[in-house]
Design a protein around this motif. Structure first.
Motif, PDB file in Angstrom:
ATOM      1  N   VAL A 169      -7.447   2.914  -0.010  1.00  0.00           N
ATOM      2  CA  VAL A 169      -7.102   1.600  -0.656  1.00  0.00           C
ATOM      3  C   VAL A 169      -7.510   0.521   0.540  1.00  0.00           C
ATOM      4  CG1 VAL A 169      -4.901   0.534  -1.037  1.00  0.00           C
ATOM      5  CG2 VAL A 169      -5.067   2.797  -1.316  1.00  0.00           C
ATOM      6  N   THR A 170      -8.198  -0.324  -0.017  1.00  0.00           N
ATOM      7  CA  THR A 170      -8.434  -1.601   0.645  1.00  0.00           C
ATOM      8  C   THR A 170      -8.090  -3.050  -0.030  1.00  0.00           C
ATOM      9  OG1 THR A 170     -10.588  -0.325   1.022  1.00  0.00           O
ATOM     10  CG2 THR A 170     -10.814  -2.796   1.494  1.00  0.00           C
TER      11      THR A 170
ATOM     12  N   THR B  43       0.831  -1.115   0.076  1.00  0.00           N
ATOM     13  CA  THR B  43       0.000   0.140   0.082  1.00  0.00           C
ATOM     14  C   THR B  43       1.082   1.233   0.041  1.00  0.00           C
ATOM     15  OG1 THR B  43      -1.735  -1.221   1.129  1.00  0.00           O
ATOM     16  CG2 THR B  43      -1.865   1.303   1.246  1.00  0.00           C
ATOM     17  N   GLU B  44       2.075   1.082   0.909  1.00  0.00           N
ATOM     18  CA  GLU B  44       2.843   2.313   0.863  1.00  0.00           C
ATOM     19  C   GLU B  44       3.540   2.584  -0.628  1.00  0.00           C
ATOM     20  OE1 GLU B  44       5.298   1.590   4.095  1.00  0.00           O
ATOM     21  OE2 GLU B  44       3.758   2.112   5.475  1.00  0.00           O
ATOM     22  N   ASN B  45       3.940   1.293  -1.318  1.00  0.00           N
ATOM     23  CA  ASN B  45       4.465   1.427  -2.558  1.00  0.00           C
ATOM     24  C   ASN B  45       3.393   2.249  -3.533  1.00  0.00           C
ATOM     25  OD1 ASN B  45       6.595   0.095  -1.937  1.00  0.00           O
ATOM     26  ND2 ASN B  45       6.252  -1.744  -2.539  1.00  0.00           N
TER      27      ASN B  45
ATOM     28  N   ASP C 116      -0.937  -7.478  -9.142  1.00  0.00           N
ATOM     29  CA  ASP C 116      -0.295  -8.943  -9.164  1.00  0.00           C
ATOM     30  C   ASP C 116       0.602  -8.930  -7.753  1.00  0.00           C
ATOM     31  OD1 ASP C 116      -1.497  -9.302 -11.483  1.00  0.00           O
ATOM     32  OD2 ASP C 116       0.318  -8.831 -12.732  1.00  0.00           O
ATOM     33  N   SER C 117       1.167  -8.131  -7.417  1.00  0.00           N
ATOM     34  CA  SER C 117       1.808  -8.256  -6.286  1.00  0.00           C
ATOM     35  C   SER C 117       1.084  -8.499  -4.898  1.00  0.00           C
ATOM     36  CB  SER C 117       2.980  -7.126  -6.004  1.00  0.00           C
ATOM     37  OG  SER C 117       3.736  -7.211  -7.018  1.00  0.00           O
ATOM     38  N   VAL C 118      -0.037  -7.749  -4.976  1.00  0.00           N
ATOM     39  CA  VAL C 118      -0.863  -7.894  -3.863  1.00  0.00           C
ATOM     40  C   VAL C 118      -1.344  -9.273  -3.488  1.00  0.00           C
ATOM     41  CG1 VAL C 118      -3.123  -7.085  -2.964  1.00  0.00           C
ATOM     42  CG2 VAL C 118      -1.267  -5.410  -3.530  1.00  0.00           C
TER      43      VAL C 118
ATOM     44  N   VAL D 150      -7.294  -1.160   5.257  1.00  0.00           N
ATOM     45  CA  VAL D 150      -7.911   0.090   4.570  1.00  0.00           C
ATOM     46  C   VAL D 150      -6.959   1.354   5.025  1.00  0.00           C
ATOM     47  CG1 VAL D 150      -9.858   1.318   4.581  1.00  0.00           C
ATOM     48  CG2 VAL D 150     -10.004  -0.775   5.071  1.00  0.00           C
ATOM     49  N   MET D 151      -6.855   2.046   3.964  1.00  0.00           N
ATOM     50  CA  MET D 151      -5.735   3.149   4.268  1.00  0.00           C
ATOM     51  C   MET D 151      -6.195   4.355   3.394  1.00  0.00           C
ATOM     52  SD  MET D 151      -1.765   3.638   3.765  1.00  0.00           S
ATOM     53  CE  MET D 151      -1.416   2.441   4.928  1.00  0.00           C
TER      54      MET D 151
END
Length: 141
Positions: free
Chosen positions: A120-121, A58-60, A95-97, A136-137
């Motif tokens: 972002v969830t 999420t930070e990425n 894809d990474s998630v 969740v951010m």
């Protein structure tokens, strides 16, 4: 001179079979307890890994948004399905998630024009702990 010698039949030397069986039983119960602790530890470690990787990913995505603020401020990073944009590198992010979290659903990146922010969830099911997890951010580009 009289010597009182005990006969070898009456004196006990060594341990009996019952004592050996009891000690093996106690040792077995102790080892089963250690094995149970190890299993629980591995479950919690894997769950923690998925949660940590979700936060890092999420930070990425936030850093991707900050590197391209003009597109980010117009809602260009919104994701509602499993397809991302190759130009914005969100396809590899999706894809990474999915690879890291064993997510059955796609991550959702929703744009809110009123707040000029993204939510972002990332949601996944954790079968090891029989629970669902989500991150969740809210992000301001």
């Amino acid at each position: 001179m009289k010597h009182n010698l005990k006969s070898p039949i009456n004196s006990q030397q060594g341990v009996t079979l019952i004592e050996v069986l009891v000690s093996v039983l106690v040792l077995g119960v102790g080892l089963l307890g250690v094995a149970g602790l190890q299993t629980t530890s591995i479950k919690n470690t894997n769950s923690s890994y998925e949660r940590t990787m979700s936060m890092i990913l999420t930070e990425n995505l936030v850093e991707l948004m900050r590197s391209n603020p003009n597109i980010a401020r117009t809602g260009g990073y919104s994701l509602t399905d499993c397809t991302g944009s190759t130009a914005l590198l969100t396809d590899s992010w999706v894809d990474s998630v999915k690879a890291v979290t064993t997510a059955e659903t796609c991550p959702v990146v929703a744009w809110d024009e009123g707040d000029d922010s993204y939510t972002v969830t990332i949601t996944w099911s954790d079968d090891r702990l029989n629970s669902g997890n989500s991150i969740v951010m809210q992000v301001l580009p």
